[in-house]
Each structure stands twice: as structure tokens, then as C-alpha cells.
Design an enzyme around this catalytic site. Structure first.
Site, PDB file in Angstrom:
ATOM      1  N   GLU A  47       0.818  -1.222   0.000  1.00 46.14           N
ATOM      2  CA  GLU A  47       0.000   0.000   0.000  1.00 46.14           C
ATOM      3  C   GLU A  47       0.851   1.271   0.000  1.00 46.14           C
ATOM      4  O   GLU A  47       0.595   2.211  -0.743  1.00 46.14           O
ATOM      5  CB  GLU A  47      -0.916  -0.011   1.226  1.00 46.14           C
ATOM      6  CG  GLU A  47      -1.775   1.233   1.342  1.00 46.14           C
ATOM      7  CD  GLU A  47      -2.478   1.314   2.686  1.00 46.14           C
ATOM      8  OE1 GLU A  47      -3.046   2.369   2.963  1.00 46.14           O
ATOM      9  OE2 GLU A  47      -2.446   0.332   3.436  1.00 46.14           O
ATOM     10  N   ASP A  48       1.884   1.292   0.849  1.00 46.75           N
ATOM     11  CA  ASP A  48       2.624   2.543   1.086  1.00 46.75           C
ATOM     12  C   ASP A  48       3.931   2.668   0.317  1.00 46.75           C
ATOM     13  O   ASP A  48       4.480   3.765   0.216  1.00 46.75           O
ATOM     14  CB  ASP A  48       2.935   2.677   2.585  1.00 46.75           C
ATOM     15  CG  ASP A  48       1.664   2.819   3.420  1.00 46.75           C
ATOM     16  OD1 ASP A  48       0.638   3.207   2.848  1.00 46.75           O
ATOM     17  OD2 ASP A  48       1.727   2.537   4.628  1.00 46.75           O
TER      18      ASP A  48
END
Length: 704
Positions: A76-77
């Protein structure tokens, strides 16, 4: 590497050195991926995944779960692909990481929809591998522990989600320790003032409470020691959240709210065997008087999440209420850690009761997923299962079915099997015929009566409580609506073809039309016609180019569609004019699909002769089946017993009365408005004729 040292020491207590080495590789990968990223508190981001891994390590989770926990945010990051994870750490670890990752790439119409879709994905990933939700719970637990660095509004939003979703999931999986911490942290963040007031009140009331708790503990321990029963007694204080929950339950019951709650003292007795649990119960009931109706045996009948214990409430010294839980050491470990005890206390290939229950629940989740339309409906259904206040019902064979409080025989039928629910027509509760909407209570024996060809009633949705029952009924209605649409579409298309049946049309022509319209099959085309999404004359022209589709007077307009009264959900009878067989009628396509039938003299369809594109000519079949609602108005003199006589006459004619309204015109007369179900105009005329014979009747008319 200093951050990894503490975690490494934890892992070395139960993992092989080669597995610890694999975890260390994943830590280095996550650390490098998150390099330069900071949390809201200003700490390096890598501190969060390490903390999550430590929570899971305290439960002795396997090394793949710890690796996934360390890397749970890299997709996600950090723009790390799943393929990269597969290549470096294998398919299992990559699957766990992907299961925990959020759906940030998809754009949703609202925050609620996004949260619901994230939740749905987590639940479905959990069905594939239970470890996904354990990582997610540990992730949420650490986020709650470090919530103070966020804005107050964000704290409240996350706390609300934690109390409503994550704490109940932990409870459903039998993980009491994590559930209670999530609830306490969520309560403190969502209602900081209430939490502070309760904590201060507890401190003030704590004065002599310690002495009372210590005295009761000593009394119980002495009694058990005298009987040579090996057990440990612990007194416990209620948490602020549990006090708050009990206060909410007391609201409106004229109780001295806080004092009533604080007068209840809690104790836990742990022993080595199940047999000793019942021996201890007997000794406690001899030592202090039991409160009637406050004993529960969760050892013989465990809770849905696998929890086992004996619960009893006693009248202690000075009239104080004492709540006692009695369980074995193993039961206590299972109660604290639930499915996580699979890793903590597993020996060989044993699977604990909490895990068996969790797997059953996950199978139900899979069925819910298949039958729900969207994520919001899915999360609504799952929430029903997350807040069970169970009742235990017996089958005629003596098997026990667990259901949420408020469940009905229909819920019971679906809990046995979907087919039993779909075909149930009646029920017996303790041998007596009972309504399907009856609320079941603990210990009842329920027998379901089924019939071949029976179908779920849409009205059941108004009283069923379980998500399985609700979802299966909705699924059936959705399919039933499609079947009705296909049947209606077939009739409309055959009408547009001038009476030619579809069975007589060459299959090659039908296949060509399916291909031209880019539909999967011909039933899909028929359903769209029935739902009013496609014009029947257009498809008719594709099947047979000789069909005239231009102008207002094409040949098919002269042949009205025959209404049988058995068309099901696709035909709706307008409530403004209540058409019944024998009335001249006209049909219009509804916005939701299907037909609405009106009487031709209805004001709402006054322009039907001038707007042939909006209306469909229809007529009744000769032999119409079913009952049709109509409004009957009876003007009467205001005399004693008038209403009873008229309703009795209508009932004697075999007519169902759906509703009665009384309009008092003046002191001398009343207007009785009946909504009744009749077969046709002749049936209605007979009823009107008989009502007119009463001398107190002034006027009888059908409302137009």
C-alpha cells in the site's frame, strides 16, 4: 537493527533459528521499503510493523505470519508489487500481505462504501487464511495504542470503527484479551469524558472494595481447600467499558445506575479438570445462596466462539452480588486467546474448539459473499453475526443449534440447511404448532415442517434475525424476480411477433440475435424485455424483419397482452384504482421494471390513448386466477354492532380483510372503508348486494 532485537529475542523462544533468519530478512526488506517514512507521532514508520509483529509473537504465531506482519503495509505505502514479494518470500507470505493490504487503488462513491469494501476484502481473505485477520487485529491494536497523535475527529472515527467491527471480530474468534483492550482503548478515544468520569468514580468507590474482594476470595479458597479441590481464585474489577455497557442497559429501569453496577463483584475460579468445575459450583452454592435464573453452563453448551465456562451469580456478604466464572486452565487459555490458542497451546494436529467454530463462521461468510449484491449489504449482514446474544435451541433429535437472541423458526430452519429454510411452511415449538415469526427462547425444541415446491415468503424479511436467513431469502427473491421477468418478456416478445412462439423460431436466428446484442444468452434478453429495459418490438424485428416497428399502428398493437393473474412479481396492480378481473385495463412500464396495471378510467392514465409509446394494451384472460385487492366504502348509521355485522358478512364470503378505517362523518353516520381481496367483479358485486340488504346501510360503493 536495534528495533529488531526485542522481537528477535521473542521469536528465539519458540521458532527455529532458520525461521528467525527468514523473519530477519523480511524486517530488513520492510525497513528499507519504509525508509524516510514517518508516523503521525514523528517516529520512523518501521516501528509500527515491528510492534504489530511483537503482538503476534506474544501469541507464538508462525514465522510466515510474523514476516507478513512486518511487511503488511509495503504494497500500500511503498509501491512494492505482489510479484516482488512472491519472488523474495514465497506465495504464502505474499498472499498474507496482500490479504491485509487496503484497497486504495479503487475509487468509491463514499467513505462508507470504501470501508465496507475493505472490510469485505479482509473477511474474504480471512476465509482463505485465518492468519490475515490476526495480523489485522494486531495492526488495529497497535494503532489504537498510539491513537493520541491523531486529530480528535480522526480518533473518534477510528475508535467507532474499532468498537463496531474489530472488537466484535476478536470476540467472534474467542480472543478475549485483544477484544477487551480494543474496547477499552476505543471507549477512551470515542467518549473521553465519559471514560474519565467512570474511572474517577471507580477510584472513589475502591476504598473498602479491596478488603471485600480479598475477604470473599479467602472464603472461597478456604472452602475449596477444605474439600481438597485444587483451584485458584482471583477477584477482578470491572473495566470502564463494561461498566458503561451495563449502565446503558440500566437506563430507563429506575436503577441507581452507577451504584448498582459497582455493587457487582467479579471472581474467576480456575481448576484442572471439567469434573472439578461442577464440584466447585456445588461448593459455591453451599457457601453463598445462588440468585435464581443467573446460572449458565457454557461448558456443556459452549458459546458460538468456542468459549467455555460455568457462570453463576451469588448473594454474598452484606447482600452483595457476586459473579463467578468457573473453568479449567485450558478453557481459561482458550477464552483469553481463542483461535490464536491454535499456535500457543497446539499439540500435534489438535484443533481447538474456537478454531472449529471460526471455520464454521467463515464458511457462512463465503455463502454470504456469494448471495449479497454489494459490500454495504455484506457488512450489514456480517454485523448481525458479530453481535450474537445467543439462545440455544434443540432439534427433535436432541442436537443443539445456536442462534442470536430474537431468532425465529425461520432462522432455525436456515441454520439447519438452506433447503430446509427455503421449503419450510410451518413449525412446532415444544410440540405445538407455532407461527414462523415466533421469537424462540432458550431450551425450546423446534421442529420444522417442509413441503415440496414451497418457496420463501418475502414477508419473512420483516422478522428474521440471522444473516444466513436474510441473505438466502433476498437471494431467492432476486432470482424469483428474474424468473418472472423472463416469463413476462417471453409473452411480450411473442405478442410483438404477432403470436409466433419462440420455440418455432430457428435456433440459428436466436443465436445471431444473442451475438448482435452482445448478451450471454437469450434469457438475458427476455429478462430485459420483462423489466422494461429493452423494447420487445426491436427484438421482434431482429428475429423477423417483416415485423412492423414503425408508426403507431403496427400490427401487434391490436392484440392486447393477456393477464392471467399468475405473473408474480413482474405485475403490480396500481393502488390508485385497484383494478380487478372484469375491469377494462391498461398497462404501463414501471421505473423499476415490470408492469403496473391501471383501470382505463383511472385519472393517472388519462392520456393512454394518445401516448401509445408509454402504454401497453392489456386484457384479462377468461379464467383469471388469484385474489385482487379493492377498496370498498360503506356508509352506515351510527348504531351498536354495525362494524361487527359488516365484517362478519364479508368474512363469511371467504374474503380476506386487509385493512379497515372508520371515518366519523357526524354523530349520526359513519363511513367504513374496507381494503378486501376479491376474485373478480362478479365476486365484488355479490358482496355489495348482500351488504345493501342491511337496513342500517345508507350507501355501498367501490372507491374510484
Amino acid at each position: 537493527m536495534y528495533l529488531f532485537i526485542g522481537l528477535k529475542e521473542q521469536l528465539q523462544t519458540y521458532l527455529d533459528p532458520s525461521q528467525v533468519q527468514e523473519v530477519e530478512k523480511s524486517y530488513i526488506f520492510a525497513r528499507d521499503a519504509h525508509a524516510g517514512q514517518l508516523r503521525s507521532s514523528g517516529d520512523p514508520y518501521i516501528t509500527h510493523p515491528v510492534a504489530v509483529a511483537k503482538i503476534l509473537a506474544s501469541l507464538h504465531l508462525d514465522y510466515q505470519t510474523i514476516m507478513a506482519a512486518l511487511m503488511h503495509d509495503v504494497i500500500e505505502d511503498c509501491e512494492v508489487s505482489r510479484e516482488t514479494l512472491v519472488e523474495k518470500f514465497g506465495e504464502r507470505v505474499a498472499g498474507l500481505v496482500e490479504g491485509v493490504s487496503k484497497l486504495t487503488q479503487i475509487k468509491f462513491r463514499s467513505r462508507e462504501e470504501a470501508q465496507a469494501e475493505n472490510f469485505r476484502k479482509m473477511m474474504m481473505a480471512m476465509v482463505e487464511d485465518l492468519r490475515v485477520v490476526l495480523i489485522k487485529l494486531a495492526d488495529r491494536l497497535h494503532n489504537m495504542r498510539t491513537l493520541g497523535s491523531l486529530r480528535p475527529d480522526k480518533q473518534r472515527r477510528i475508535a467507532k470503527e474499532t468498537i463496531e467491527i474489530y472488537a466484535p471480530i476478536a470476540n467472534r474468534l474467542g480472543m478475549y484479551a485483544i477484544r477487551s483492550e480494543l474496547e477499552e482503548l476505543g471507549f477512551a478515544a470515542k467518549y473521553p469524558m465519559r471514560c474519565r468520569v467512570i474511572r474517577d468514580s471507580v477510584k472513589k468507590a475502591r476504598g473498602n472494595r479491596k478488603e471485600i474482594v480479598s475477604s470473599i476470595c479467602n472464603n472461597i479458597q478456604s472452602r475449596l481447600d477444605a474439600e481438597y479441590i485444587d483451584a485458584e481464585v482471583i477477584g477482578r474489577e470491572k473495566s470502564p467499558f463494561s461498566i458503561y455497557q451495563k449502565m446503558l442497559d440500566k437506563v430507563g429501569k429506575k436503577a441507581q445506575v452507577f451504584d448498582d453496577i459497582m455493587d457487582v463483584y467479579g471472581f474467576r475460579v480456575t481448576t484442572d479438570t471439567e469434573d472439578n468445575c461442577y464440584r466447585i459450583l456445588g461448593q459455591l452454592h453451599n457457601l453463598y445462596r445462588p440468585v435464581p435464573g443467573r446460572f449458565k453452563d457454557y461448558i456443556a453448551i459452549p458459546k458460538t466462539n468456542g468459549y467455555q465456562s460455568l457462570h453463576t451469580t451469588l448473594k454474598g456478604p452484606h447482600g452483595l452480588h457476586i459473579e463467578v466464572q468457573i473453568r479449567t486452565t485450558t478453557m481459561d487459555q482458550m477464552a483469553e486467546n481463542g483461535v490464536a490458542a491454535h499456535w500457543l497451546y497446539k499439540s500435534g494436529n489438535d484443533i481447538n474448539r474456537a478454531e472449529i467454530r471460526a471455520r464454521e463462521w467463515m464458511r457462512n461468510l463465503l455463502e454470504l459473499q456469494k448471495n449479497t449484491r454489494d459490500s454495504l449489504e455484506f457488512i450489514e449482514s456480517v454485523k448481525v453475526d458479530l453481535f450474537p446474544d445467543e439462545v440455544y435451541i434443540f432439534t427433535p433429535n436432541g442436537n443443539i443449534i445456536e442462534l442470536p437472541k430474537g431468532a425465529t423458526p425461520v432462522d432455525f430452519a436456515y441454520a439447519i440447511h438452506t433447503d430446509v429454510g427455503n421449503s419450510c411452511i410451518a413449525s412446532k415449538v415444544d410440540g405445538k404448532i407455532s407461527a414462523l415469526s415466533t421469537e424462540l427462547t432458550n431450551g425450546r425444541t423446534v421442529e420444522i415442517i417442509t413441503a415440496p415446491g414451497a418457496k420463501p415468503n418475502p414477508g419473512w424479511l420483516s422478522f428474521v434475525t440471522t444473516s444466513k436467513a436474510r441473505t438466502n431469502i433476498r437471494h431467492f427473491i432476486k432470482n424469483l424476480r428474474r424468473d418472472d421477468a423472463i416469463n413476462l418478456g417471453r409473452r411480450l416478445l411473442e405478442k410483438a411477433l404477432g403470436g409466433v412462439t419462440l420455440d418455432s423460431i430457428d435456433k440459428a436466428i436466436i443465436d445471431r440475435v444473442i451475438k448482435e446484442t452482445r448478451r450471454e444468452n437469450f434469457e438475458e434478453i427476455l429478462a430485459e424485455i420483462g423489466l422494461g429495459q429493452t423494447a420487445s418490438v426491436i427484438i421482434a424485428h431482429r428475429l423477423d424483419p417483416k415485423v412492423d416497428t414503425g408508426g403507431e399502428k403496427h400490427s401487434t398493437q391490436d392484440r392486447p397482452l393477456a393477464i392471467k393473474g399468475t405473473e408474480g412479481m413482474m405485475i403490480e396492480y396500481a393502488k390508485c384504482c385497484h383494478p380487478i378481473p372484469g375491469d377494462p385495463i391498461v398497462g404501463t412500464i414501471s421505473t423499476s421494471g415490470g408492469f403496473i396495471l391501471h383501470r382505463q378510467d383511472c385519472n393517472n392514465v388519462a392520456n393512454h390513448r394518445d401516448q401509445l409509446d408509454k402504454y401497453v394494451p392489456v386484457q384479462w384472460e377468461k379464467d383469471v386466477e388469484g385474489e385482487f385487492r379493492v377498496e370498498l366504502r360503506v356508509g352506515v348509521l351510527n348504531q351498536h354492532g354495525v362494524l361487527a355485522k359488516v365484517t362478519s358478512l364479508i368474512a363469511d364470503e371467504g374474503v380476506n380483510i386487509a385493512n379497515i378505517e372508520i371515518d366519523a362523518h357526524d354523530g349520526a353516520t359513519n363511513l367504513l372503508c374496507f381494503l378486501i381481496d376479491v376474485k373478480n367483479r362478479l365476486h365484488l358485486a355479490n358482496i355489495i348486494r348482500k351488504i345493501r340488504l342491511y337496513d342500517f346501510v345508507i350507501k355501498v360503493s367501490r372507491h374510484r
